[in-house]
Design an enzyme around this catalytic site. Structure first.
Site, PDB file in Angstrom:
ATOM      1  N   ASP A 487       0.806  -1.218   0.000  1.00 19.90           N
ATOM      2  CA  ASP A 487       0.000   0.000   0.000  1.00 19.90           C
ATOM      3  C   ASP A 487       0.840   1.271   0.000  1.00 19.90           C
ATOM      4  OD1 ASP A 487      -2.677  -0.740  -0.026  1.00 19.90           O
ATOM      5  OD2 ASP A 487      -2.692  -1.222   2.100  1.00 19.90           O
TER       6      ASP A 487
HETATM    7  C1  BGC Z   1       0.450   1.215   6.257  1.00 20.82           C
HETATM    8  C2  BGC Z   1       0.130  -0.005   5.444  1.00 20.82           C
HETATM    9  C3  BGC Z   1      -1.343  -0.177   5.325  1.00 20.82           C
HETATM   10  C4  BGC Z   1      -2.027   1.103   4.872  1.00 20.82           C
HETATM   11  C5  BGC Z   1      -3.512   0.893   4.960  1.00 20.82           C
HETATM   12  C6  BGC Z   1      -0.272   2.419   5.703  1.00 20.82           C
HETATM   13  O1  BGC Z   1      -0.005   3.528   6.516  1.00 20.82           O
HETATM   14  O2  BGC Z   1       1.838   1.417   6.261  1.00 20.82           O
HETATM   15  O3  BGC Z   1       0.721  -1.136   6.046  1.00 20.82           O
HETATM   16  O4  BGC Z   1      -1.605  -1.181   4.392  1.00 20.82           O
HETATM   17  O5  BGC Z   1      -1.648   2.191   5.679  1.00 20.82           O
HETATM   18  O6  BGC Z   1      -4.261   1.973   4.643  1.00 20.82           O
HETATM   19  C1  NOJ Z   2      -1.440  -3.752   5.535  1.00 18.71           C
HETATM   20  C2  NOJ Z   2      -2.653  -3.821   4.676  1.00 18.71           C
HETATM   21  O1  NOJ Z   2      -3.760  -4.230   5.457  1.00 18.71           O
HETATM   22  C3  NOJ Z   2      -2.443  -4.760   3.512  1.00 18.71           C
HETATM   23  O2  NOJ Z   2      -3.572  -4.732   2.684  1.00 18.71           O
HETATM   24  C4  NOJ Z   2      -1.211  -4.400   2.754  1.00 18.71           C
HETATM   25  O3  NOJ Z   2      -1.046  -5.329   1.728  1.00 18.71           O
HETATM   26  C5  NOJ Z   2      -0.004  -4.378   3.650  1.00 18.71           C
HETATM   27  N1  NOJ Z   2      -0.240  -3.520   4.772  1.00 18.71           N
HETATM   28  C6  NOJ Z   2       1.258  -3.908   2.941  1.00 18.71           C
HETATM   29  O4  NOJ Z   2       1.229  -2.554   2.660  1.00 18.71           O
END
Ligand code: BGC
Ligand code: NOJ
Length: 814
Positions: A487
């Protein structure tokens, strides 16, 4: 250093000191009523949706972190001394503190000044309520006069509004007290038809429902005036902050035991039967009273607990293994499976790291979670798949998240995460292999929940697949959109405005940046959807999927390979990311794991080379970091990934979610030693002995462990709600132990460490119990199977003759 121990027999983790490095929590509830509970009784409850239907308050960013909860206060009515048997919030020096987190329940016990107290918290099956079963024992030589006070603080339902909209909310709180039961009914007078109630098994000496009356002005939870005084004030909340507190007085003879049950519930009335009498404003209690009566009866409480135990025995009984490694056994047999159920129930909504007001259910997340729980609750997996698919857009793309209460796509986040649609294919394939329920593909499912748009689920899969074919970039690789699995790799964002959301900001057209990760995912999805099409008799269609997959594989070979490993992506200027040409972020874990998992490079040596590069550049004793070298500054063209300080989260943290991709890839490449070695590095049970470094719960996975660039290398964060649960479960059960549901039967293809002489497992699959014994006969991973005493060809155990429910499988491995 440890803070407790595993009680494997009872499937409990026993915490022996209350001041754990962080709140170590558990979940209550597994259907509609849920709560989180810490080892000091902190946490809150909600009905279905942690944001929209919050029953009790949680305070965010509090100090200490874990404050507010399901508190009980005990008071010695002779000396006036009082304490909390769960340590918080009074924090007295308890003797013999233990917190037992078990399957759907938590029991906190302690002793203070000769009074033993043990409280078992759980949510009975098929009810929307929670029980606090308090057992008191007088271990003194003299009689003890004891007051017990219960305490919950009600949330005014919408947790987001509750924590911000004080100008309104301080005036709307309403309660009723009837038959010694406290009813919280804020907004019931207008559009809500639900209320909460809080009852006690014993006659009351008094009660409180107004927070300030209970606490006294300028006091916190640690010294409520009512408790200090030894008397509740029978307060009625009008506005301000409704609470529920019962006061029970007892005298316990030496050695005497007494049990008090507190029950907190949620109840809905029919819209036209809200009030009794109908023209009054009094809550109609006709349907709730029998429920209350049921749980004021202690025999029913015990029976409900036994039913809950049996429920978990059933779920966990689907897969049990006995291996030479206790940490593997614990995770497979109890904790990892249990965590998978928590991620199924909560998605990423409510934990000590997810506020419950942020995220709903993620499309990507919930589809992947299926890999970990489908075997335990297949009917609920079916429902989840249909709910998820109904939030898919007609383009094949998907809302990134939806709210569980409304089941509608979340407009604030929207879509365009270009990996999302493929996870539906992966999830449905896992469901089909487990259940053999092909009827699901014919289920009519709407797009974007629009009436009249329904198409068979299979059509959703088709659109998922085509979504990528219609969105290819300059190299023929999939366009990344807002982001792919990562993400934080936001290649179309280019945000230079403080506070702007990386998840929703898109400043570029999105026609250039490409993802090699989605390419790998697409290759896997092509194989899965082709297998499904083939079995549906759509041979031509299946051929086309495979051809598209093969073309993509070729594209990855040409444009996704960097010489020693797979490239990660191309940015908005078509520059490589995750290549030796980069100064930072030269190699990423995602494509090494996922491309191999999709089968790319297994035949031409690239898979082995990529995995060797992982070992060389990314592996640390605490797990495999996400990329190297970490980004040392913010890169406008990369987005959130470079917003994190080096070693944390997506910027070179150990993302436990994608470590299992490498574990599976190692198993596919035939290296059981490497696979299990990586598995063990992040296995929470194996890390228990370094709990002071790891800091999160030793019984569940955390999303992240700080990477080698972080000053706190080895420290875990964001435990519980993470795709890590499903992926590790899938990796160990299906790829290392190698017991894998397939369309035509159960494949048994272990890739375990060479030193393992064997293992045993029991797997329930489509109504049949398979008892499997694996014995090593040589070094390799070849298998020969004997099923019920007869040798069979190949590694797939076919379904037994109709009516037969027990099968014995002996496996010679080597
Ligand atoms: C986090 C990710 C997450 C995303 C969800 C980010 O701030 O680092 O791990 O998947 O937020 O919205
Ligand atoms: C947490 C999110 O829930 C997941 O959808 C994502 O793939 C990982 N972070 C990596 O960014």
């Amino acid at each position: 250093m440890r803070y407790g121990y595993f009680d494997d027999q009872n499937r409990e983790y026993v915490i022996t000191q209350p001041d754990t490095p962080l709140p170590w929590i558990n979940y209550l509830g597994c259907q509609a009523y849920f709560g989180i509970i810490s080892n000091t009784a902190g946490g809150y409850s909600f009905y279905r949706d942690a944001r929209l239907r919050r029953i009790t308050r949680g305070r965010y960013n509090n100090v200490p972190l874990d404050e507010g909860g399901r508190y009980i206060y005990l008071r010695d009515d002779e000396s006036g001394e009082y304490w909390s048997p769960s340590w918080m919030p009074t924090c007295r020096d308890l003797e013999q503190y233990t917190c037992r987190h078990g399957m759907g329940y938590t029991t906190i016990g302690s002793k203070y000044r000769g009074i033993s107290a043990s409280t078992r918290y759980f949510v009975p099956l098929d009810e929307t309520l929670e029980i606090w079963q308090l057992t008191l024992r007088n271990d003194r030589l003299t009689p003890a006069a004891i007051s017990a006070f219960s305490l919950v603080e009600f949330c005014l339902w919408d947790a987001q509004d509750d924590s911000t909209n004080f100008q309104r909310n301080l005036s709307i709180g309403q309660v009723e007290i009837d038959d010694e039961v406290i009813y919280h009914k804020t907004e019931y007078r207008e559009r809500r038809d639900h209320f909460a109630w809080f009852a006690c098994s014993d006659p009351l000496a008094g009660f409180d429902t107004q927070r300030e009356a209970f606490l006294g002005p300028w006091r916190g939870w640690d010294k409520p005036a009512a408790v200090e005084r030894g008397n509740a004030s029978n307060s009625h909340a009008h506005g301000w902050s409704p609470i529920g507190s019962h006061h029970v007085k007892l005298v316990l003879q030496p050695g005497e035991t007494h049990q008090i049950v507190f029950v907190l519930g949620y109840h809905e009335n029919a819209k036209d039967q809200k009030f009794d009498p109908p023209d009054s404003q009094i809550v109609n209690k006709k349907t709730v009273k029998p429920v209350i009566a049921r749980y004021r009866n202690k025999a029913n409480v015990d029976a409900a607990f036994e039913k809950l135990r049996a429920y978990w025995d059933g779920l966990l009984g689907v897969y049990q293994a006995t291996t030479p490694d206790i940490h593997t056994d614990r995770m497979v047999n109890v904790w990892n499976a249990y965590q998978c159920m928590a991620t199924f129930n909560m998605s990423r909504s409510a934990s000590f790291y997810e506020s419950g007001i942020g995220r709903g259910l993620g499309f990507r997340d919930s589809n992947q979670d299926l890999l970990g729980f489908v075997q335990m609750v297949p009917e609920r997996a079916r429902e989840r798949i249909l709910d998820l698919a109904a939030t898919q857009l007609p383009t094949g793309g998907a809302y990134h998240q939806y709210q569980p209460l409304t089941k509608k796509g979340n407009n604030d986040i929207g879509g365009n995460f270009n990996d999302d649609p493929h996870w539906l294919i992966i999830g449905v394939a896992a469901y089909l292999k487990e259940t053999g329920d092909w009827s699901i593909l014919g289920e009519p499912v709407e797009f974007d929940n629009q009436p009249g748009s329904a198409q068979p689920l299979y059509e959703h899969l088709r659109r998922s697949f085509h979504y990528t074919l219609e969105r290819l970039g300059p190299h023929g690789l999939p366009l990344i959109g807002r982001a792919d699995w990562n993400d934080c790799l936001n290649l179309n964002c280019f945000s230079d405005t403080p506070g702007q959301s990386f998840q929703t900001t898109t400043n570029k057209e999105g026609k250039v940046a490409e993802s090699v990760f989605i390419a790998g995912l697409f290759v896997l999805a092509a194989k899965e959807i082709a297998a499904i099409a083939q079995r549906r008799g759509l041979a031509e269609e299946a051929k086309n999927y495979l051809a598209s997959g093969a073309r993509m594989e070729e594209t990855v070979r040409q444009h996704g390979w960097d010489g020693e490993w797979f490239i990660r992506a191309y940015d908005d200027s078509s520059q490589k990311i995750g290549s030796k040409e980069n100064a930072e972020g030269k190699i990423f874990i995602e494509t090494q794991g996922f491309c191999v998992l999709a089968g790319i490079g297994l035949e031409d040596g690239r898979a082995r080379q990529a995995l060797d590069s992982v070992r060389k550049h990314l592996a640390t004793p605490h797990g495999i970091v996400l990329q190297q070298p970490a980004y040392s500054r913010y890169y406008l063209n990369l987005g959130e990934i470079s917003s994190y300080p080096p070693g944390y989260k997506e910027n070179a943290g150990i993302f436990c979610h994608n470590n299992p991709w490498v574990i599976i890839a190692e198993a596919m490449a035939g290296d059981g030693d490497n696979a299990h070695d990586y598995y063990s590095r992040i296995n929470p049970s194996a890390r228990e002995r370094i709990s002071d470094v790891h800091r999160c719960e030793p019984y569940v996975y955390a999303q992240m462990i700080a990477g080698r660039d972080a000053p706190t290398h080895g420290e875990a964060k964001n435990s519980w709600l993470t795709g890590t649960a499903a992926w590790n479960y899938y990796a160990i059960t299906q790829w290392i132990l190698g017991i894998r549901p397939e369309y035509d039967g159960l494949r048994i293809a272990p890739v375990v460490p060479e030193r393992w002489q064997g293992f045993e497992a029991v797997r329930k699959f489509r109504g049949v119990t398979y008892r499997i014994t694996v014995r090593r006969a040589g070094k390799g991973n070849g298998v020969s199977l004997t099923v019920d005493g007869k040798p069979i060809e190949g590694a797939v155990v076919p379904p037994p003759a109709a009516g037969k429910t027990e099968v014995t499988v002996e496996v010679r491995l080597g």
